[in-house]
Design an enzyme around this catalytic site. Structure first.
Site, PDB file in Angstrom:
ATOM      1  CG  ASP A  16       1.440  -4.718 -15.299  1.00 33.20           C
ATOM      2  OD1 ASP A  16       1.702  -4.288 -16.438  1.00 33.20           O
ATOM      3  OD2 ASP A  16       0.902  -4.028 -14.425  1.00 33.20           O
ATOM      4  NE  ARG A  98      -7.181 -10.272  -6.038  1.00 33.38           N
ATOM      5  CZ  ARG A  98      -7.030 -10.181  -7.344  1.00 33.38           C
ATOM      6  NH1 ARG A  98      -6.954 -11.278  -8.110  1.00 33.38           N
ATOM      7  NH2 ARG A  98      -6.958  -8.996  -7.912  1.00 33.38           N
ATOM      8  CG  ASP A 127      -6.461  -7.407  -4.842  1.00 38.05           C
ATOM      9  OD1 ASP A 127      -7.375  -7.881  -4.148  1.00 38.05           O
ATOM     10  OD2 ASP A 127      -6.652  -6.824  -5.911  1.00 38.05           O
ATOM     11  CB  SER A 181      -6.389  -0.293 -12.513  1.00 39.16           C
ATOM     12  OG  SER A 181      -6.220  -1.561 -11.958  1.00 39.16           O
TER      13      SER A 181
END
Lengths: 406, 406, 406, 406
Positions: A16, A98, A127, A181
């Protein structure tokens, strides 16, 4: 955004973000700088260098870094001082990683003269918010590119077709749909989507990757001791360890004993509920140990204030407000409380359970003299309790008298 | 207090409260009314009648009542709606029983024309506060007698000598020192004191009475389903049950699977820390199930407000303020949130673990259409996230610009 | 307490504390050390030296100190950073002085080898609690003597008779009953009791001593400017001033314009309601100015967190918990928020009103570019608001859909 | 949104919303239904009917309603029960009117078969959020049109040109730029923008429209009495009044005495700071009176909980979450506390000041017997205070002993 020239991409090396890198270059005409971090996700990061080079990115624009110690020391441990759990259970494993990534993206942007950062988070999740709020807080003029909110590659098929059309190699196992995921770092692995989308169905066993099934864990319990100083873990079984080393060792223990699995339906900041499966083996052990050492070293006033502030603090981290004045204010309060949170906690690990069974501290506030059922040699005068109760009751009695009148 | 004539005593039928009954009569000259409640402590209450009669108390002044349904319905379940845990862990099993006992003591005082109530709690603990605050709130003019704060029988030996001197039979097992002190009801058993007083020493296995050791629990997990309506449990595995019946059945399940053991050092309201060992087998299962059903039926705003109010609510119950305006205010807020907390939770019980593995509800707020990784047919426009983030970031960017200036 | 030899008394030089000094000496046989502080109460403190000497106290045991700067700098200003008002209105003028006095009492006890401190607060009020909690927090082994809770001098007549019998001069105006009781320091004057005890009756004008009646204040408004740095006032009308100098100057302005009168029925920590009349002329002006400068320099997240924490913070100070971990935690959070609270506030003073009419700051967060009704040159994209609202509404819409189903 | 056929517009009859009505019709091709409410803004609403007719809207689609009683009874008074002030000062006059308007817009949409609502709020302010969150909460499928976020008429000149091109009459005083923007209803008038945009400049006197300048107010104070039942005002000077009648009468009093002016820089939900000037004459008097009656009728526990919840409650209303589960939960808690908030408050109005000077109640909790400086006949035992303080101090002493060790 037409004036963007160079963009720093949070690059995992996977399909990705490789497509994103290429897309930024070919569709938008930007120069791409890649940042790949070892947060303890358990995958090699060096292959990302090779892939970046293969896309023609010059070496000076390929950043590959091991940030595990910084991650645990400056993000995970401060959060653990607060006993933070979102919605009662979630140890915030993804949320807390993050801000660190955004911080490095912005710093690298400044180093390389880039005007923008980019990430691979979708428009439905938390996110994107966490990446972007952190970035904007650290550099109010930074531009942020979120391809998943912008491009047309909205299906897996389209993405793979685009990849192949642009000479990006597609691993065989990425051709089909992944059944769920994941995100991983030294604190946890999260899984969501697809097979997990029906919250009535039990999570299939193949989803778990960081812990053995408690049913397969050893039949013998294992005892461990974690040492604390100033609210942070500093040793395991008497051996001094750095933050990341300690968490890694606890992960091994947690994995072995099937500790830290959590099946949760949670409320996202963007407004919908989602079902996640989390594995936080070392984090779960650590969180329990931290509460254990606080039990004997933290004053009641401090402890209860912390408990009342915690849900707000956890929500701030979950929602992406790590770099905000209010999170920093709460952190200042919490950190002050941890000055004497020191000593040793003993835990018993057994088939999914991490139980505190003992705690001791040179800074203990536990007074056997006061609490004992035996003669306390005058440490505590039971008659004081009568006055204590009387004055605590006074307002209730005045209320009772009033309500009887009326 | 010289004008007291008759006093209602919380009477267990055991040695201590028998001595208190006699002492109130002989030393103080009061008529004694006894109240013995079946709260699910697992002991027969009828023997208390025989002992009371033996002390010469007339039948009309001997109250023996099964209050288990009232206990669970009006105290335990409302508290569970709040997900209350004191200091992060304790399910308040002792705290929540005291207000019910005080309520009946005061009511019986009114029925029998008594001017006072008496209880057997010591001057060091929380229970004296809970008994007395509740009593004063319900009748501001009631007198309260707490013999442990008043008499001279401060050692076990003195107590036993006094008992024998007053024809109170002393069971053999009460002659020696008990190695710890316990309290029990349908929600939990607590143990504290003596062998538990060193918080570094693991609780000996013989202290546990309500649960098997997880190591001795079945090797096969067991799945159960709990049904909820308006935030309260109403069924087990599809079978409708009354509150006390449900909790009893969950206790059996929890006992079998070693669920609900807790070793805690906690902060007492009277100011010192104490170490307690709690067993809350059914309560632990129930508490997890309740959070599970809330996950899909409670709105985020309601859920987060509840989480923020919970520590205060739990503290109020722990400190004895069940009958207070502020607890009732919080309850009103909590109860309003529970109108649609309905559906079924599936749990897996295994060697100390009670894990939520599924939840479903006709009132679910979980929207697979919104959360799906697949095409969502327009349920959610990912572009909305850009504006959402931009405006959430605005104040942080203004702050960043200001701080860069300065 | 039989082992007390020497006691440090909070000594005002007035009749009551003179009687206490003598009583401690004659009835208890203690050596007395006196501590008299100038907190800005507006009375000379040197006469206390003469009176203490007259009672035979040696000079080395007579402590007379001007603590006004310490009071404002270390107690009043930190509290003002929090915008603290108890029960919505009270600026805590008495509460905030007590910890300072206790701190000096304990320090002097250590210097003079005293084992105890004593104060002249009664057993009904908050001040006893504030004095004693502070003292115990600073020295857990200190003894505290509160004569009003212990002696038999429970009427004014008995006190005066005892004074005369012990050669303490009784001022003529103390022979009759004072129509109310007062406390004063640089922050405020409080009055309570007697003529104020009926909360329906308006406070008589003669009770006020620190402010003119607004009706008698000048007919012309006066404008002033207060400068702030790091959340604290540093100047008046451009002239730099120390904390106590600034507060003194604001008191003069407030007095002149009739500002800061408050008639309040409040809830005491010991359980009953009491009616107080407060005059806080400079404090009221300062408090409004501080909010004014925060308006443009404090981020929303910080400001709202402060507002939510304030009632708890004010309650802690009111209840006497200045020296507690939880107050210090809250202070740490608050102080962190004040780093850039700097600039100038303009106020209009007029007949009881202190209105903020202007504020400016080099650290302002106010962005005319963003807020303007005019063309904002792209500072703010109104289309962002659509996404912001959509995602904030999402959970409410899911809720609405659910509730329509059911 | 292409499937919208009919839209209900919040229509004031003024130029801006007339342009919107026409624009919706001509540019979008929708049928327009108008809703004009008398919220007490002080302008006639009947002219709106004539203007709507002139635009060709059929009578059955012109809704003109007097909602003043509903506004005060169901929105203002419930909010006042909470003593709500946003950011310490703002009485939320604009915020509290929006949910009512949205509620009627949605109801009228259902009555008329409309699929959408429209409003005239800009994309920079809070009102768009309030309108839309309320609408989505009440009907999750409603469409919302906010022309100011969508059209090209971004300057005053463009708007007026468009109006003239479409036969909308432009009043002379609307041709030039208005020097500020206002909103008004029975609770307040707000002004912002243009001449108010520099927060250092004092608001010019011509901005005020609802109150006289305190300097021009009567030189004689005026005393009034407001009666309360269940937390709501029910009478003025002994005369029973409906909610809107009472607020109207208080507005007249406040106007006369120059009460309720507020100059504030506040934090908008959309992220920037803005400067507003508010006039809330009756609301300010009412808010102070409500606190006054609570002082003697509300228990401390209830009062302090309310104070702690208030900032959150006010923020919810400010941000547009009136119709949200968490606001309703807080309201349930607040309303429960108000059952006995009854009695009479006496206030003195004088040149900008509204001071509570007396309060009485049949449900008073104030006990002169307890608080008196005189002999209290045993109502309160001062010796109880010793035990009360000792146990409150215990944890602090244990802490002091620990910290001395370390």
């Amino acid at each position: 955004m037409s004036d963007i020239k160079r963009v720093v991409l949070a690059y995992s090396g996977g399909l990705d973000t490789s497509v994103i890198a290429k897309w930024l270059e070919t569709e938008r005409g930007y120069e791409v700088v890649t940042f790949t971090a070892d947060l303890g996700q358990g995958e090699e990061i060096e292959p990302a260098r090779i892939k970046a080079r293969a896309m023609g990115i010059p070496d000076k624009h390929i950043y590959i870094e091991d940030v595990r110690e910084e991650f645990v020391r400056d993000f995970v441990f401060p959060m653990m001082r607060a006993n933070a759990r979102y919605e009662g259970d979630y140890l915030l494993g993804t949320s807390i990683a993050r801000p660190l990534i955004s911080k490095r993206l912005v710093e690298i942007a400044h180093e390389t003269g880039a005007d923008a950062i980019a990430h691979g988070a979708t428009g439905k999740g938390n996110d994107q918010v966490r990446f972007e709020l952190s970035a904007y807080a650290l550099d109010p003029d930074i531009k942020v590119i979120a391809p998943w909110r912008e491009w047309e590659l909205t299906s897996r098929t389209a993405l793979i077709a685009w990849a192949e059309a642009h000479q990006i190699s597609v691993p065989k196992d990425k051709r089909g749909e992944s059944p769920f995921s994941t995100d991983a770092n030294l604190l946890h692995t999260s899984s969501e989507g697809k097979v997990l989308e029906d919250p009535w169905q039990e999570t299939p066993d193949y989803v778990y990757s960081r812990t053995v099934n408690p049913e397969d864990a050893p039949d013998q319990p294992e005892y461990i001791e974690i040492g604390f100083e100033k609210g942070d873990g500093v040793s395991l079984n008497g051996e001094a360890m750095s933050p990341a080393t300690l968490l890694t060792a606890l992960n091994d223990l947690g994995r072995k004993h099937g500790i830290g699995r959590l099946d949760l339906v949670e409320n996202r900041f963007v407004g919908m509920k989602s079902r996640g499966m989390y594995e936080t083996p070392g984090g779960e052990i650590y969180a329990r140990a931290h509460r254990g050492i606080e039990q004997i070293t933290l004053d009641r006033g401090a402890a209860h204030l912390k408990d009342e502030l915690m849900p707000r603090y956890a929500e701030l981290i979950y929602n992406g407000f790590w770099f905000s004045p209010e999170r920093e204010m709460l952190q200042a309060a919490i950190d002050l409380s941890q000055q004497k949170v020191e000593g040793t906690v003993r835990l018993k690990l057994y088939k999914g359970n991490a139980m505190v069974v003992g705690r001791k501290s040179p800074a203990s506030l536990y007074s056997e003299a006061h609490v004992t059922f035996e003669d306390d040699a005058g440490a505590y005068d039971q008659k004081d309790a009568a006055g204590f109760i009387k004055l605590n009751a006074l307002r209730l009695r005045l209320l009772g008298q009033r309500d009887r009148r009326g």
